[in-house]
Design a protein around this motif. Structure first.
Motif, PDB file in Angstrom:
ATOM      1  N   MET A  37      43.460 -23.900 -34.347  1.00 36.33           N
ATOM      2  CA  MET A  37      42.249 -23.446 -35.052  1.00 36.33           C
ATOM      3  C   MET A  37      42.583 -22.278 -35.980  1.00 36.33           C
ATOM      4  N   ALA A  38      43.529 -21.423 -35.539  1.00 40.23           N
ATOM      5  CA  ALA A  38      43.822 -20.189 -36.287  1.00 40.23           C
ATOM      6  C   ALA A  38      44.499 -20.449 -37.627  1.00 40.23           C
ATOM      7  N   VAL A  39      45.215 -21.584 -37.764  1.00 41.98           N
ATOM      8  CA  VAL A  39      45.920 -21.846 -39.022  1.00 41.98           C
ATOM      9  C   VAL A  39      45.063 -22.649 -40.007  1.00 41.98           C
ATOM     10  N   ARG A  40      43.808 -22.937 -39.630  1.00 44.91           N
ATOM     11  CA  ARG A  40      42.891 -23.620 -40.551  1.00 44.91           C
ATOM     12  C   ARG A  40      41.772 -22.660 -40.948  1.00 44.91           C
ATOM     13  N   PRO A  41      41.159 -22.918 -42.122  1.00 38.85           N
ATOM     14  CA  PRO A  41      40.183 -21.928 -42.631  1.00 38.85           C
ATOM     15  C   PRO A  41      38.848 -21.892 -41.881  1.00 38.85           C
ATOM     16  N   TRP A  42      38.469 -22.995 -41.180  1.00 45.66           N
ATOM     17  CA  TRP A  42      37.103 -23.094 -40.636  1.00 45.66           C
ATOM     18  C   TRP A  42      36.743 -21.989 -39.666  1.00 45.66           C
ATOM     19  N   LEU A  43      37.669 -21.688 -38.751  1.00 50.92           N
ATOM     20  CA  LEU A  43      37.392 -20.656 -37.745  1.00 50.92           C
ATOM     21  C   LEU A  43      37.121 -19.310 -38.431  1.00 50.92           C
ATOM     22  N   TRP A  44      37.944 -19.015 -39.455  1.00 51.05           N
ATOM     23  CA  TRP A  44      37.818 -17.725 -40.157  1.00 51.05           C
ATOM     24  C   TRP A  44      36.542 -17.668 -40.978  1.00 51.05           C
ATOM     25  N   LEU A  45      36.178 -18.816 -41.561  1.00 53.02           N
ATOM     26  CA  LEU A  45      34.924 -18.896 -42.309  1.00 53.02           C
ATOM     27  C   LEU A  45      33.746 -18.644 -41.361  1.00 53.02           C
ATOM     28  N   GLY A  46      33.820 -19.275 -40.164  1.00 52.00           N
ATOM     29  CA  GLY A  46      32.775 -19.090 -39.162  1.00 52.00           C
ATOM     30  C   GLY A  46      32.693 -17.634 -38.713  1.00 52.00           C
ATOM     31  N   ILE A  47      33.874 -17.012 -38.500  1.00 47.95           N
ATOM     32  CA  ILE A  47      33.902 -15.608 -38.069  1.00 47.95           C
ATOM     33  C   ILE A  47      33.330 -14.696 -39.151  1.00 47.95           C
ATOM     34  N   ALA A  48      33.625 -15.016 -40.425  1.00 47.03           N
ATOM     35  CA  ALA A  48      33.084 -14.218 -41.538  1.00 47.03           C
ATOM     36  C   ALA A  48      31.558 -14.310 -41.548  1.00 47.03           C
ATOM     37  N   ALA A  49      31.034 -15.540 -41.384  1.00 46.12           N
ATOM     38  CA  ALA A  49      29.579 -15.737 -41.351  1.00 46.12           C
ATOM     39  C   ALA A  49      28.973 -14.983 -40.165  1.00 46.12           C
ATOM     40  N   PHE A  50      29.694 -15.030 -39.043  1.00 47.51           N
ATOM     41  CA  PHE A  50      29.296 -14.393 -37.800  1.00 47.51           C
ATOM     42  C   PHE A  50      29.224 -12.871 -37.967  1.00 47.51           C
ATOM     43  N   ALA A  51      30.235 -12.309 -38.640  1.00 44.56           N
ATOM     44  CA  ALA A  51      30.278 -10.861 -38.882  1.00 44.56           C
ATOM     45  C   ALA A  51      29.113 -10.437 -39.775  1.00 44.56           C
ATOM     46  N   CYS A  52      28.843 -11.245 -40.814  1.00 44.57           N
ATOM     47  CA  CYS A  52      27.720 -10.953 -41.702  1.00 44.57           C
ATOM     48  C   CYS A  52      26.403 -11.048 -40.924  1.00 44.57           C
ATOM     49  N   GLU A  53      26.319 -12.058 -40.029  1.00 44.32           N
ATOM     50  CA  GLU A  53      25.107 -12.227 -39.243  1.00 44.32           C
ATOM     51  C   GLU A  53      24.919 -11.054 -38.280  1.00 44.32           C
ATOM     52  N   PHE A  54      26.017 -10.576 -37.719  1.00 46.35           N
ATOM     53  CA  PHE A  54      25.982  -9.442 -36.786  1.00 46.35           C
ATOM     54  C   PHE A  54      25.262  -8.249 -37.424  1.00 46.35           C
ATOM     55  N   VAL A  55      25.680  -7.913 -38.655  1.00 43.93           N
ATOM     56  CA  VAL A  55      25.095  -6.758 -39.341  1.00 43.93           C
ATOM     57  C   VAL A  55      23.642  -7.026 -39.751  1.00 43.93           C
ATOM     58  N   THR A  56      23.376  -8.248 -40.305  1.00 45.19           N
ATOM     59  CA  THR A  56      22.009  -8.537 -40.744  1.00 45.19           C
ATOM     60  C   THR A  56      21.048  -8.644 -39.556  1.00 45.19           C
ATOM     61  N   TRP A  57      21.538  -9.196 -38.444  1.00 46.72           N
ATOM     62  CA  TRP A  57      20.681  -9.333 -37.241  1.00 46.72           C
ATOM     63  C   TRP A  57      20.328  -7.960 -36.671  1.00 46.72           C
ATOM     64  N   LEU A  58      21.329  -7.061 -36.662  1.00 43.95           N
ATOM     65  CA  LEU A  58      21.109  -5.694 -36.178  1.00 43.95           C
ATOM     66  C   LEU A  58      20.094  -4.982 -37.073  1.00 43.95           C
ATOM     67  N   ALA A  59      20.258  -5.163 -38.401  1.00 42.78           N
ATOM     68  CA  ALA A  59      19.331  -4.559 -39.362  1.00 42.78           C
ATOM     69  C   ALA A  59      17.932  -5.153 -39.192  1.00 42.78           C
ATOM     70  N   PHE A  60      17.883  -6.485 -38.991  1.00 40.87           N
ATOM     71  CA  PHE A  60      16.614  -7.191 -38.821  1.00 40.87           C
ATOM     72  C   PHE A  60      15.868  -6.677 -37.584  1.00 40.87           C
ATOM     73  N   LEU A  61      16.609  -6.465 -36.485  1.00 41.25           N
ATOM     74  CA  LEU A  61      15.991  -5.981 -35.237  1.00 41.25           C
ATOM     75  C   LEU A  61      15.495  -4.538 -35.357  1.00 41.25           C
ATOM     76  N   SER A  62      16.030  -3.817 -36.361  1.00 39.55           N
ATOM     77  CA  SER A  62      15.552  -2.443 -36.558  1.00 39.55           C
ATOM     78  C   SER A  62      14.192  -2.416 -37.239  1.00 39.55           C
ATOM     79  N   VAL A  63      13.845  -3.523 -37.968  1.00 30.94           N
ATOM     80  CA  VAL A  63      12.567  -3.532 -38.687  1.00 30.94           C
ATOM     81  C   VAL A  63      11.503  -4.410 -38.031  1.00 30.94           C
ATOM     82  N   VAL A  64      11.902  -5.319 -37.125  1.00 31.65           N
ATOM     83  CA  VAL A  64      10.907  -6.113 -36.392  1.00 31.65           C
ATOM     84  C   VAL A  64      11.197  -6.025 -34.899  1.00 31.65           C
TER      85      VAL A  64
END
Lengths: 135, 116
Positions: free
Chosen positions: B40-67
Motif C-alpha cells: 500500500m505504501a508504494v502506491r499513491p492511494w493510501l497517501w491520497l487518503g491520508i492527505a484527505a484525512f489530515a485535511c478532514e481532521f483540521v476541518t472537523w475540529l474547526a467545525f466542532l468549534s462552531v457547532v
C-alpha cells in the motif's frame, strides 16, 4: 459463527471503542481551544491541548483497524457500519459530560443498531450469491 | 447556518468521501500483514487518503468549534450516501435492497440522534 463473521464483529467493535475515545478527546480539545478563528493563535491553542494528542493516537489505531476491515469489506456498508460510534459516543457523553438523552435519541440509537444488523444480513446474502467475493 | 459553518461542512463532506474511496482503492492491493502495508505504501492511494484525512481532521475540529457535537454528527450523515454511491461507481459494489435498507436505517438513526 464463521471466520468472516468473527472478523467483522471483532473489527467493528474494536473500531467503535477506539473511535469513541478519539471523539471524546476531540470534543475536549475543541471546547478548551474555543473560540474558533481562522488564525495561527487558534491552531497554537489546539496544539497546546493535551487532548488533541489523544485524538491523534485514537485516529492512528482506528486507521489500522479500518484498513484491515476494508481489505475484505465493501466501503459503502463498512463506512455506514462505522457509525456505530454515534451510539457509543452518545452513551459516553451522557455518562461523562452529563448530556441529557431525549427519547428520540434512544429511538435513533436503536435504528442505527438495527441498520447494522440488516447490513450484516446483507453481507451473508451477497456472499452467497457471489461465491464469497465481497462486492 | 452561518457561512463559515456551511463552508466547513462542505469541506468535511468532500474530504471524508474522497478519503474513504481512496482508502478502499489502497486496501485492494494483494498481500497480508506487513507485506500488505508495504504494498500500500508504494502506491499513491493510501497517501491520497491520508492527505484527505489530515485535511478532514483540521476541518472537523474547526467545525466542532462552531457547532455542537450532536449537530455536527447530524450534518455529516450525508457522507454515507456519497460513499455508498462512490463504492458502486468506482468498485462495482452492489446496492442490494438489504444494503440500502441498512444504510437508510443508520442514516435515519443518526438524524434522530442529532435532532433528539
Amino acid at each position: 459463527m464463521s471466520t468472516r463473521w468473527r472478523f467483522y464483529l471483532v473489527g467493528f467493535l474494536l473500531l467503535m471503542a477506539i473511535d469513541t475515545a478519539a471523539q471524546l478527546c476531540f470534543k475536549l480539545a475543541a471546547t478548551h481551544a474555543a473560540p474558533f478563528a481562522v488564525d495561527p493563535g487558534w491552531l497554537l491553542r489546539v496544539l497546546r491541548e493535551p487532548w488533541v494528542y489523544g485524538a491523534i493516537a485514537g485516529y492512528l489505531g482506528a486507521f489500522v483497524t479500518y484498513m484491515t476491515l476494508l481489505k475484505h469489506a465493501p466501503v459503502g456498508p463498512a463506512f455506514a457500519a462505522s457509525h456505530l460510534q454515534v451510539v457509543s459516543v452518545m452513551a459516553a457523553s451522557a455518562w461523562l459530560f452529563g448530556e441529557r438523552l431525549a427519547p428520540l435519541q434512544l429511538v435513533g440509537a436503536t435504528l442505527i443498531v438495527l441498520g447494522i444488523l440488516v447490513l450484516a444480513r446483507a453481507e451473508d446474502e451477497v456472499a452467497q450469491t457471489t461465491a464469497g467475493h465481497a462486492r | 447556518m452561518p457561512p463559515i459553518s456551511f463552508a466547513l461542512w462542505l469541506l468535511v463532506l468532500v474530504f471524508d468521501t474522497g478519503g474513504q474511496l481512496a482508502f478502499k482503492a489502497a486496501s485492494g492491493v494483494p498481500g497480508e500483514g506487513l507485506d500488505h502495508w508495504r504494498a500500500m505504501a508504494v502506491r499513491p492511494w493510501l497517501w491520497l487518503g491520508i492527505a484527505a484525512f489530515a485535511c478532514e481532521f483540521v476541518t472537523w475540529l474547526a467545525f466542532l468549534s462552531v457547532v455542537p457535537l450532536a449537530e455536527g454528527v447530524l450534518l455529516s450523515c450525508l457522507n454515507m450516501a456519497a460513499v455508498m454511491l462512490g463504492g458502486r461507481w468506482l468498485f462495482g459494489e452492489r446496492l442490494t435492497a438489504r444494503r440500502l435498507l441498512g444504510v437508510a436505517l443508520i442514516t435515519l438513526g443518526v438524524v434522530l440522534v442529532g435532532v433528539g
